[in-house]
Write a protein that holds these residues in place. Structure first.
Motif, PDB file in Angstrom:
ATOM      1  N   GLU A 125      -5.729   3.550  12.833  1.00 36.47           N
ATOM      2  CA  GLU A 125      -5.392   2.205  12.752  1.00 36.47           C
ATOM      3  C   GLU A 125      -6.863   1.542  13.302  1.00 36.47           C
ATOM      4  O   GLU A 125      -7.304   2.023  14.068  1.00 36.47           O
ATOM      5  CB  GLU A 125      -4.470   1.379  13.284  1.00 36.47           C
ATOM      6  CG  GLU A 125      -3.212   1.741  12.500  1.00 36.47           C
ATOM      7  CD  GLU A 125      -1.861   1.268  13.209  1.00 36.47           C
ATOM      8  OE1 GLU A 125      -0.805   1.048  12.534  1.00 36.47           O
ATOM      9  OE2 GLU A 125      -2.041   0.683  14.241  1.00 36.47           O
ATOM     10  N   GLU A 171      -8.118  -2.380  14.420  1.00 36.16           N
ATOM     11  CA  GLU A 171      -7.847  -3.882  14.647  1.00 36.16           C
ATOM     12  C   GLU A 171      -8.951  -4.803  14.774  1.00 36.16           C
ATOM     13  O   GLU A 171      -9.903  -4.458  15.660  1.00 36.16           O
ATOM     14  CB  GLU A 171      -6.884  -4.182  15.866  1.00 36.16           C
ATOM     15  CG  GLU A 171      -6.266  -5.532  16.293  1.00 36.16           C
ATOM     16  CD  GLU A 171      -5.419  -5.530  17.615  1.00 36.16           C
ATOM     17  OE1 GLU A 171      -5.749  -6.303  18.521  1.00 36.16           O
ATOM     18  OE2 GLU A 171      -4.602  -4.651  17.798  1.00 36.16           O
ATOM     19  N   LEU A 206      -9.326 -12.464  13.683  1.00 35.75           N
ATOM     20  CA  LEU A 206      -9.595 -13.176  12.316  1.00 35.75           C
ATOM     21  C   LEU A 206      -9.976 -14.541  12.611  1.00 35.75           C
ATOM     22  O   LEU A 206      -9.812 -15.364  11.753  1.00 35.75           O
ATOM     23  CB  LEU A 206      -8.288 -13.243  11.673  1.00 35.75           C
ATOM     24  CG  LEU A 206      -7.825 -11.883  11.147  1.00 35.75           C
ATOM     25  CD1 LEU A 206      -6.381 -12.196  10.415  1.00 35.75           C
ATOM     26  CD2 LEU A 206      -8.646 -11.443  10.097  1.00 35.75           C
ATOM     27  N   LEU A 214      -3.780 -14.043   4.182  1.00 35.14           N
ATOM     28  CA  LEU A 214      -3.940 -12.663   3.849  1.00 35.14           C
ATOM     29  C   LEU A 214      -2.688 -11.983   3.740  1.00 35.14           C
ATOM     30  O   LEU A 214      -1.883 -12.230   4.609  1.00 35.14           O
ATOM     31  CB  LEU A 214      -4.870 -11.980   5.262  1.00 35.14           C
ATOM     32  CG  LEU A 214      -6.143 -12.678   5.320  1.00 35.14           C
ATOM     33  CD1 LEU A 214      -6.910 -11.904   6.538  1.00 35.14           C
ATOM     34  CD2 LEU A 214      -7.089 -12.480   4.092  1.00 35.14           C
ATOM     35  N   ALA A 245      -0.306  -8.673   3.105  1.00 32.86           N
ATOM     36  CA  ALA A 245      -0.196  -7.298   3.467  1.00 32.86           C
ATOM     37  C   ALA A 245      -0.697  -6.469   2.178  1.00 32.86           C
ATOM     38  O   ALA A 245      -0.258  -6.723   0.953  1.00 32.86           O
ATOM     39  CB  ALA A 245       1.173  -6.674   3.874  1.00 32.86           C
ATOM     40  N   THR A 252      -3.748  -5.933   1.379  1.00 32.54           N
ATOM     41  CA  THR A 252      -5.198  -6.145   1.254  1.00 32.54           C
ATOM     42  C   THR A 252      -6.130  -5.257   1.680  1.00 32.54           C
ATOM     43  O   THR A 252      -6.069  -4.666   2.747  1.00 32.54           O
ATOM     44  CB  THR A 252      -5.949  -7.545   1.984  1.00 32.54           C
ATOM     45  OG1 THR A 252      -4.630  -8.722   1.380  1.00 32.54           O
ATOM     46  CG2 THR A 252      -7.293  -7.977   1.694  1.00 32.54           C
ATOM     47  N   THR A 273      -6.153  -0.578   4.523  1.00 28.39           N
ATOM     48  CA  THR A 273      -5.105  -1.632   4.090  1.00 28.39           C
ATOM     49  C   THR A 273      -4.659  -2.199   5.112  1.00 28.39           C
ATOM     50  O   THR A 273      -4.381  -1.823   6.045  1.00 28.39           O
ATOM     51  CB  THR A 273      -4.000  -0.878   3.088  1.00 28.39           C
ATOM     52  OG1 THR A 273      -4.544   0.033   2.258  1.00 28.39           O
ATOM     53  CG2 THR A 273      -2.932  -1.646   2.639  1.00 28.39           C
ATOM     54  N   LEU A 274      -4.521  -3.627   4.735  1.00 29.16           N
ATOM     55  CA  LEU A 274      -3.894  -4.524   5.636  1.00 29.16           C
ATOM     56  C   LEU A 274      -2.508  -4.154   6.089  1.00 29.16           C
ATOM     57  O   LEU A 274      -1.584  -4.257   5.245  1.00 29.16           O
ATOM     58  CB  LEU A 274      -3.944  -6.077   5.320  1.00 29.16           C
ATOM     59  CG  LEU A 274      -3.734  -7.135   6.284  1.00 29.16           C
ATOM     60  CD1 LEU A 274      -4.012  -7.233   7.705  1.00 29.16           C
ATOM     61  CD2 LEU A 274      -3.748  -8.450   5.511  1.00 29.16           C
ATOM     62  N   ILE A 289      -0.186  -8.711  10.483  1.00 29.68           N
ATOM     63  CA  ILE A 289      -1.131  -9.738  11.184  1.00 29.68           C
ATOM     64  C   ILE A 289      -0.520 -10.009  12.544  1.00 29.68           C
ATOM     65  O   ILE A 289       0.732 -10.285  12.744  1.00 29.68           O
ATOM     66  CB  ILE A 289      -1.168 -11.107  10.126  1.00 29.68           C
ATOM     67  CG1 ILE A 289      -1.919 -10.815   8.903  1.00 29.68           C
ATOM     68  CG2 ILE A 289      -1.763 -12.121  11.322  1.00 29.68           C
ATOM     69  CD1 ILE A 289      -3.256 -10.506   9.101  1.00 29.68           C
ATOM     70  N   ALA A 309      -6.129  -8.631  12.829  1.00 31.49           N
ATOM     71  CA  ALA A 309      -5.544  -8.068  11.491  1.00 31.49           C
ATOM     72  C   ALA A 309      -5.510  -6.573  12.145  1.00 31.49           C
ATOM     73  O   ALA A 309      -6.501  -5.983  12.617  1.00 31.49           O
ATOM     74  CB  ALA A 309      -6.315  -8.298  10.278  1.00 31.49           C
ATOM     75  N   PHE A 345      -5.472  -2.803  10.380  1.00 26.13           N
ATOM     76  CA  PHE A 345      -5.651  -1.903   9.103  1.00 26.13           C
ATOM     77  C   PHE A 345      -5.352  -0.629   9.194  1.00 26.13           C
ATOM     78  O   PHE A 345      -5.543   0.001  10.286  1.00 26.13           O
ATOM     79  CB  PHE A 345      -7.185  -2.155   8.689  1.00 26.13           C
ATOM     80  CG  PHE A 345      -7.450  -3.685   8.062  1.00 26.13           C
ATOM     81  CD1 PHE A 345      -7.176  -3.955   6.682  1.00 26.13           C
ATOM     82  CD2 PHE A 345      -7.796  -4.688   8.879  1.00 26.13           C
ATOM     83  CE1 PHE A 345      -7.643  -5.026   6.119  1.00 26.13           C
ATOM     84  CE2 PHE A 345      -8.186  -6.035   8.426  1.00 26.13           C
ATOM     85  CZ  PHE A 345      -7.915  -6.162   7.104  1.00 26.13           C
ATOM     86  N   LEU A 361     -13.877  -7.425   5.424  1.00 26.39           N
ATOM     87  CA  LEU A 361     -12.706  -7.900   4.511  1.00 26.39           C
ATOM     88  C   LEU A 361     -13.022  -9.027   3.655  1.00 26.39           C
ATOM     89  O   LEU A 361     -13.734 -10.287   3.975  1.00 26.39           O
ATOM     90  CB  LEU A 361     -11.792  -8.591   5.766  1.00 26.39           C
ATOM     91  CG  LEU A 361     -10.574  -9.195   5.480  1.00 26.39           C
ATOM     92  CD1 LEU A 361      -9.575  -8.314   4.553  1.00 26.39           C
ATOM     93  CD2 LEU A 361      -9.809  -9.797   6.549  1.00 26.39           C
TER      94      LEU A 361
END
Length: 396
Positions: free
Chosen positions: A241, A243, A246, A254, A256, A258, A275-276, A279, A292, A294, A313
């Motif tokens: 992941e 982070e 934002l 945004l 989920a 995205t 992929t998101l 948040i 965010a 991802f 993004l």
């Protein structure tokens, strides 16, 4: 009539002079046409005789892009903190590096602690001696009391005197309490020695498990305090992941799922998709507090926790907005050497009727890396905005 006669007649009537003047006039007109053509050509190729380049303010659609820095994280992360004060004398595992269980990650200079350990050992030795002396005194007092009580029973409570017997009992009681106190002091001294010995062992920071270094917070020669974070380790790289903050996304919604692009510093040619996942918000009422997270989709094998990366993004599309090139927001008439950055209030410069720059303060919206959305009460699409100087002066 011969040609000579014609020439003499033309000269007599003035035709020769008029023909010469006509020829010169034709040459002059041709030269003027060539000059005009050259001027038009130069103007066409150069686009303008102004000293700066311009572009048109557009009204259109933009898909904003936010680029933020982050670090790849893995599953099962654990933070390692300093167990003592000291100076880092060695640290050789970088962020993103793979480590084995028990591998040395860093070494902290523990010379002051060694002095403390020497004092701890001296206290233990002294406490042991005090306890031995207290036990000897207790044994003597107990023996004396036992003799007094034996004589007291055999003499029918006549000897020794009652005050002597009570004194012997008090001495034995004090000796017993002294032994208990000496035992407590010895236990405390031994506990301090054990704790400081553990700290000394912790001067060598080792990986508690096999995994990857996500973050290294120290460097050689740095002074650290007890409890300060030294490393963050990830036990596995199965789920990776990243982070990002934002703050620059504003209040954009945004969802989920995205999809964003991830560009890793160590692997610039391996652009990854992410992929998101969720948040995170520290405080609901704090602007810019959102973050965010991802999840990387099918990451290449070379990606490891701890690698630095940039997440690109896309934000929701905006339509019918005024757009200017990003260069327009950095142009400054008074600074021909370098563009202006870090202004207190964003501004652009339009071309006025006399060709001079006209400053217009704007509110900046989203951008896609090439164009930026701007807001201003007197700004309309189709006007010329200055984006740079034509003749950049040579740098000294």
């Amino acid at each position: 009539m011969t040609e000579a006669d014609h020439a003499n007649l033309d000269s007599f009537l003035g035709f020769g002079a008029r023909r010469g003047r006509t020829h010169l006039l034709r040459l002059a007109l041709l030269a003027a046409a060539v000059v005009a053509l050259l001027m038009l050509l130069v103007r066409f190729l150069g686009g303008s005789d102004l000293p700066y380049y311009t572009a048109l303010v557009e009204q259109g659609t933009i898909t904003p892009m936010v680029a933020e820095r982050g670090t790849v994280h893995g599953s099962g992360e654990v933070a390692l903190a300093a167990a003592l004060d000291g100076t880092v004398t060695a640290e050789g595992v970088p962020a993103g590096g793979k480590v084995a269980k028990g591998q040395v990650l860093a070494t902290i200079d523990a010379e002051p602690l060694r002095s403390t350990l020497a004092a701890d050992r001296a206290l233990v030795t002294a406490a042991e001696a005090d306890l031995a002396a207290a036990r000897t005194a207790r044994d003597e007092a107990s023996g004396k009391l036992a003799r007094f009580e034996d004589v007291w029973r055999r003499s029918g409570h006549r000897v020794p005197a009652i005050n002597e017997l009570e004194g012997a009992r008090a001495d034995a009681d004090r000796a017993g309490r002294a032994v208990s106190a000496a035992e407590a002091r010895l236990a405390a001294a031994r506990s301090s020695l054990e704790a400081d010995s553990e700290k000394l062992a912790a001067a060598v920071v080792r990986a508690p498990f096999a995994g990857y270094v996500v973050e290294r917070s120290i460097r050689t020669g740095q002074r650290v305090r007890m409890g300060m974070k030294l490393f963050t380790l990830a036990a596995s790289d199965e789920t990776l992941e990243i982070e990002i903050p934002l703050a620059r996304a504003g209040n954009a919604v945004l969802e989920a799922g995205t999809v964003a692009q991830v560009r890793l510093d160590a692997l610039p040619d391996a652009v990854q998709s992410a992929t998101l996942a969720r948040i995170l918000t520290d405080r609901a009422d704090a602007p810019g507090s959102r973050r965010a997270v991802f999840t990387l989709e099918k990451p290449v094998e070379a990606i490891r926790p701890g690698m630095a990366a940039t997440v690109e993004l896309p934000l929701p599309q905006r339509s019918n907005v005024l757009l200017v090139p990003d260069a327009a927001l950095t142009f400054e008439p008074g600074n021909r050497a370098t563009p202006s950055t870090g202004r207190s209030q964003p501004r652009i410069y339009l071309v006025s009727g006399d060709g001079e720059p006209r400053r217009v303060y704007v509110t900046v919206g989203a951008g896609d890396g090439k164009r930026t959305e701007v807001f201003a009460s007197d700004l309309k699409p189709g006007v010329e905005v200055i984006v740079g100087w034509r003749n950049q002066p040579a740098q000294p």
